[in-house]
Design an enzyme around this catalytic site. Structure first.
Site, PDB file in Angstrom:
ATOM      1  N   SER A  43       0.860  -1.218   0.064  1.00  0.00           N
ATOM      2  CA  SER A  43       0.129  -0.085   0.256  1.00  0.00           C
ATOM      3  C   SER A  43       0.875   1.194   0.048  1.00  0.00           C
ATOM      4  O   SER A  43       2.004   1.298   0.471  1.00  0.00           O
ATOM      5  CB  SER A  43      -0.955  -0.009   1.310  1.00  0.00           C
ATOM      6  OG  SER A  43      -0.151   0.279   2.206  1.00  0.00           O
ATOM      7  N   HIS A  69      -3.944  -5.267  -1.788  1.00  0.00           N
ATOM      8  CA  HIS A  69      -3.135  -5.120  -0.263  1.00  0.00           C
ATOM      9  C   HIS A  69      -3.423  -5.995   0.302  1.00  0.00           C
ATOM     10  O   HIS A  69      -4.828  -6.520   0.533  1.00  0.00           O
ATOM     11  CB  HIS A  69      -3.187  -3.565  -0.127  1.00  0.00           C
ATOM     12  CG  HIS A  69      -3.123  -2.421  -1.007  1.00  0.00           C
ATOM     13  ND1 HIS A  69      -1.749  -2.424  -1.682  1.00  0.00           N
ATOM     14  CD2 HIS A  69      -3.757  -1.683  -1.732  1.00  0.00           C
ATOM     15  CE1 HIS A  69      -1.748  -1.600  -2.589  1.00  0.00           C
ATOM     16  NE2 HIS A  69      -2.838  -0.839  -2.477  1.00  0.00           N
TER      17      HIS A  69
END
Length: 366
Positions: A282, A330
């Protein structure tokens, strides 16, 4: 003579009573001090045990949230213990691996005209840097030789809603935010030094002919640098270059920067080599890593991947909307566990509770 004897006996009795009282009082005080010392020792041992436990916690596919947050609440009630050795070890590891000062962004210094840039997510696809784009790149790393001091990395987690952390965040020397997130003086603060833009946020119609919507969107962050992953995927490039070309002459005081795909790839390898398996880091975790290399102290806010807070109250995923991340891209809980390890080791400070009071002195957290 009898009266003298009685008076003497009375005096002795009074002295004995006073002496006994003093002894009892001394014993009580000593006993109280002993109990307080014992209580303090037990508390220190409890906190040390919690830190050890969370410093080696393993990422799990699923977390039993109730027991996890109960122990985490206990950890967060302990005084934070910064560890200069751990901070320096992490800084050196990241510097040796990725060297943000040299390769964090594309600059005239680290990028040549006609150089082929490999995309972050594909070593096959490349982009050739032409003279026009090269001329718009910054000369060098903007913060080269600058001591960034205490950095606040502000995520978008719903845990920040009604947190009253605005003043605390704004007191940092350098503030990093993400994806043009909303700012306010109460919960998340207003100060911004670096903010990311997702290319999907730049898709305004007729941007060159009508730049006003984009200019208005970014101007709320003052002179903060704007950073875009222009070479993450091929579809990111043209819209990112268009934004750079439009914003640079209108807002020269607000630099537009491009992540170096080389830096993103090496950082990805760094964390995957330490067991963090996800398609892509991320942006938040990525810039926390950058801050660990560049900042003296790193304070992390708004990173909490669960639907309820430490008091088991439901919270939105973001403090400003209800959008959720791509589930396959993610692994936020696993990233959070890594941050929790770093917090427990004293390498960074993870903030998960509402801030105590506006303008509170943060030096105690260092």
């Amino acid at each position: 003579m009898a009266s003298v004897s009685l008076q003497w006996i009375f005096t002795v009795l009074v002295v004995l009573i006073i002496f006994q009282g003093v002894c009892v009082m001394f014993y009580c005080i000593s006993d109280t001090h002993s109990r307080d010392a014992m209580k303090e020792t037990l508390e220190l041992l409890r906190c040390a045990k919690l830190r050890r436990k969370f410093s080696v916690i393993k990422p799990a596919k699923s977390i039993e949230l109730k027991s996890f947050t109960a122990e985490l609440t206990d950890l967060m009630s302990c005084p934070y213990k910064s560890n200069e050795t751990e901070r320096e070890i992490n800084r050196l590891r990241l510097q040796f691996c990725c060297n943000a000062t040299e390769s964090f962004i594309l600059t005239k210094r680290n990028t040549a005209i006609n150089q082929s840039i490999e995309y972050e997510t594909s070593a096959i696809k490349t982009y050739t840097i032409n003279e026009a784009l090269h001329s718009m790149l910054p000369e060098d790393f903007p913060w080269s030789g600058r001591h960034l001091g205490r950095c606040a990395v502000v995520g978008s987690g719903g845990i920040l809603k009604n947190s009253s952390c605005g003043n605390e965040i704004d007191s940092a020397d350098f503030v990093i935010r993400f994806n043009l997130a909303a700012i306010n003086d109460s919960d998340v603060g207003l100060k911004t030094d670096l903010i990311t833009i997702n290319p999907s946020q730049i898709r305004f119609k007729n941007l060159e002919a009508n730049p006003d919507p984009l200019v208005e969107r970014v101007s709320v962050y003052g002179n903060a640098s704007l950073i875009i992953p222009a070479f993450a995927y091929t579809f990111c490039t043209s819209v990112s270059i268009r934004a750079l070309r439009v914003l640079q002459p209108i807002r020269p005081q607000q630099p537009v920067l491009f992540f170096s795909p080389y830096y993103l790839r090496t950082l990805d390898r760094f964390w995957k080599g330490r067991g963090l398996q996800e398609v892509r880091l991320s942006t938040g975790f990525l810039l926390i890593s950058t801050a660990l290399e560049l900042c003296e102290h790193v304070h992390v806010y708004g990173f909490w991947p669960f639907d309820s807070d430490l008091q088991e109250r439901p919270i939105p995923y973001h403090y400003y909307d209800l959008l959720r991340p791509h589930p396959r891209m993610h692994k936020m809980p696993e990233e959070f566990v890594r941050l929790l390890q770093l917090h427990s080791q004293g390498a960074l400070t993870l903030h998960l509770q509402p801030c105590s009071s506006p303008g509170a002195d943060q030096e105690n957290n260092l």
